[in-house]
Design a protein around this motif. Sequence first.
Motif, short mmCIF file in Angstrom:
data_model
loop_
_atom_site.label_atom_id
_atom_site.label_comp_id
_atom_site.label_asym_id
_atom_site.label_seq_id
_atom_site.Cartn_x
_atom_site.Cartn_y
_atom_site.Cartn_z
N GLN A 10 0.85 -1.24 -0.04
CA GLN A 10 0.01 -0.09 0.08
C GLN A 10 0.81 1.14 0.07
OE1 GLN A 10 -2.57 -0.25 3.37
NE2 GLN A 10 -3.91 -1.68 2.42
N VAL A 11 0.97 1.92 -1.29
CA VAL A 11 1.68 3.05 -1.39
C VAL A 11 0.65 4.14 -1.87
CG1 VAL A 11 3.57 4.16 -2.68
CG2 VAL A 11 3.71 1.60 -1.96
N ASN A 12 0.89 5.31 -1.20
CA ASN A 12 0.11 6.37 -1.52
C ASN A 12 0.97 7.18 -2.68
OD1 ASN A 12 -1.71 8.66 -1.83
ND2 ASN A 12 -1.91 9.19 0.08
N VAL A 13 0.53 6.90 -4.12
CA VAL A 13 1.32 7.59 -5.10
C VAL A 13 1.09 8.93 -5.13
CG1 VAL A 13 1.72 7.69 -7.62
CG2 VAL A 13 1.73 5.37 -6.28
N GLU A 14 -0.17 9.36 -4.71
CA GLU A 14 -0.54 10.78 -5.02
C GLU A 14 0.15 11.70 -4.04
OE1 GLU A 14 -4.62 11.40 -4.71
OE2 GLU A 14 -5.24 9.82 -6.04
N GLU A 15 0.52 11.11 -2.78
CA GLU A 15 1.10 12.04 -1.73
C GLU A 15 2.73 12.12 -2.16
OE1 GLU A 15 2.30 11.47 2.86
OE2 GLU A 15 0.46 10.63 2.19
N LYS A 16 3.13 11.10 -2.79
CA LYS A 16 4.59 11.14 -3.04
C LYS A 16 4.79 12.22 -4.20
CE LYS A 16 6.58 6.67 -2.01
NZ LYS A 16 7.48 5.71 -2.32
N LEU A 17 3.88 12.15 -5.05
CA LEU A 17 4.04 13.02 -6.04
C LEU A 17 3.71 14.66 -5.85
CD1 LEU A 17 1.89 11.18 -9.01
CD2 LEU A 17 4.41 11.57 -8.82
N LYS A 18 2.84 14.49 -4.87
CA LYS A 18 2.85 16.10 -4.33
C LYS A 18 3.91 16.40 -3.79
CE LYS A 18 -0.14 16.82 -0.93
NZ LYS A 18 -1.62 16.72 -0.17
N ASN A 19 4.67 15.69 -2.78
CA ASN A 19 5.86 15.95 -2.12
C ASN A 19 7.07 15.79 -2.89
OD1 ASN A 19 4.24 16.53 -0.02
ND2 ASN A 19 4.32 14.55 0.84
N ALA A 20 7.18 15.51 -4.09
CA ALA A 20 7.95 15.24 -5.15
C ALA A 20 9.00 16.49 -5.10
CB ALA A 20 7.86 14.79 -6.25
N PRO A 21 10.31 16.37 -5.11
CA PRO A 21 11.26 17.55 -5.11
C PRO A 21 11.50 18.05 -6.76
CG PRO A 21 12.59 15.45 -4.73
CD PRO A 21 11.21 15.27 -4.74
N ASP A 22 11.13 17.10 -7.65
CA ASP A 22 11.40 17.70 -9.04
C ASP A 22 10.73 16.78 -9.96
OD1 ASP A 22 13.04 15.59 -9.09
OD2 ASP A 22 14.94 16.51 -9.80
N SER A 23 10.72 16.96 -11.13
CA SER A 23 9.87 16.12 -12.07
C SER A 23 10.60 14.80 -12.43
CB SER A 23 9.73 16.86 -13.45
OG SER A 23 10.91 17.09 -14.08
N GLN A 24 12.02 14.74 -12.24
CA GLN A 24 12.37 13.34 -12.47
C GLN A 24 12.22 12.41 -11.40
OE1 GLN A 24 16.42 13.87 -12.70
NE2 GLN A 24 16.60 14.89 -14.83
N TYR A 25 11.87 12.69 -10.31
CA TYR A 25 11.36 11.87 -9.12
C TYR A 25 9.98 11.64 -9.21
CZ TYR A 25 10.26 10.42 -4.36
OH TYR A 25 9.85 9.60 -3.24
N GLN A 26 9.13 12.50 -9.99
CA GLN A 26 7.49 12.09 -10.25
C GLN A 26 7.80 11.04 -11.12
OE1 GLN A 26 6.03 15.86 -11.33
NE2 GLN A 26 5.52 16.20 -9.25
N ILE A 27 8.54 11.18 -12.28
CA ILE A 27 8.48 10.05 -13.27
C ILE A 27 9.14 8.81 -12.74
CG2 ILE A 27 9.66 9.40 -15.29
CD1 ILE A 27 9.94 12.53 -16.02
N GLY A 28 10.09 8.79 -11.76
CA GLY A 28 10.57 7.50 -11.19
C GLY A 28 9.37 6.94 -10.22
N VAL A 29 8.66 7.73 -9.73
CA VAL A 29 7.52 7.04 -8.57
C VAL A 29 6.53 6.40 -9.79
CG1 VAL A 29 5.71 7.80 -7.43
CG2 VAL A 29 7.83 8.72 -6.83
N LEU A 30 5.90 7.03 -10.66
CA LEU A 30 5.17 6.32 -11.79
C LEU A 30 5.73 5.19 -12.39
CD1 LEU A 30 3.68 9.62 -13.38
CD2 LEU A 30 2.59 8.32 -11.70
N ILE A 31 7.10 5.37 -12.82
CA ILE A 31 7.29 3.99 -13.30
C ILE A 31 7.41 2.84 -12.17
CG2 ILE A 31 9.49 2.79 -14.23
CD1 ILE A 31 10.11 5.56 -15.76
N GLY A 32 8.04 3.33 -11.11
CA GLY A 32 8.08 2.13 -10.01
C GLY A 32 6.64 1.63 -9.51
N SER A 33 5.61 2.53 -9.72
CA SER A 33 4.30 1.88 -9.39
C SER A 33 3.79 0.92 -10.49
CB SER A 33 3.33 3.16 -9.07
OG SER A 33 3.13 3.86 -10.38
#
Length: 60
Positions: A10-33
């Motif tokens: 159970q990972v809250n992807v929306e929360e991770k994206l909201k707190n992401a430091p930059d766009s590369q981190y957001q892409i990594g979170v999406l790919i990882g999910s």
Amino acid sequence: MKSLILFLQQVNVEEKLKNAPDSQYQIGVLIGSFIPFLVLVALAYTLYYRAKKKEKNLNN
């Protein structure tokens, strides 16, 4: 055991994206999910293919 695995997944992807430091981190979170889903799809396809192949060999 099953409930432990479900709890760990159970990972809250929306929360991770909201707190992401930059766009590369957001892409990594999406790919990882999506990676676990893709692995399960590949496993299901492999099992289906092997079962069809085995069934075809039994019918011949």
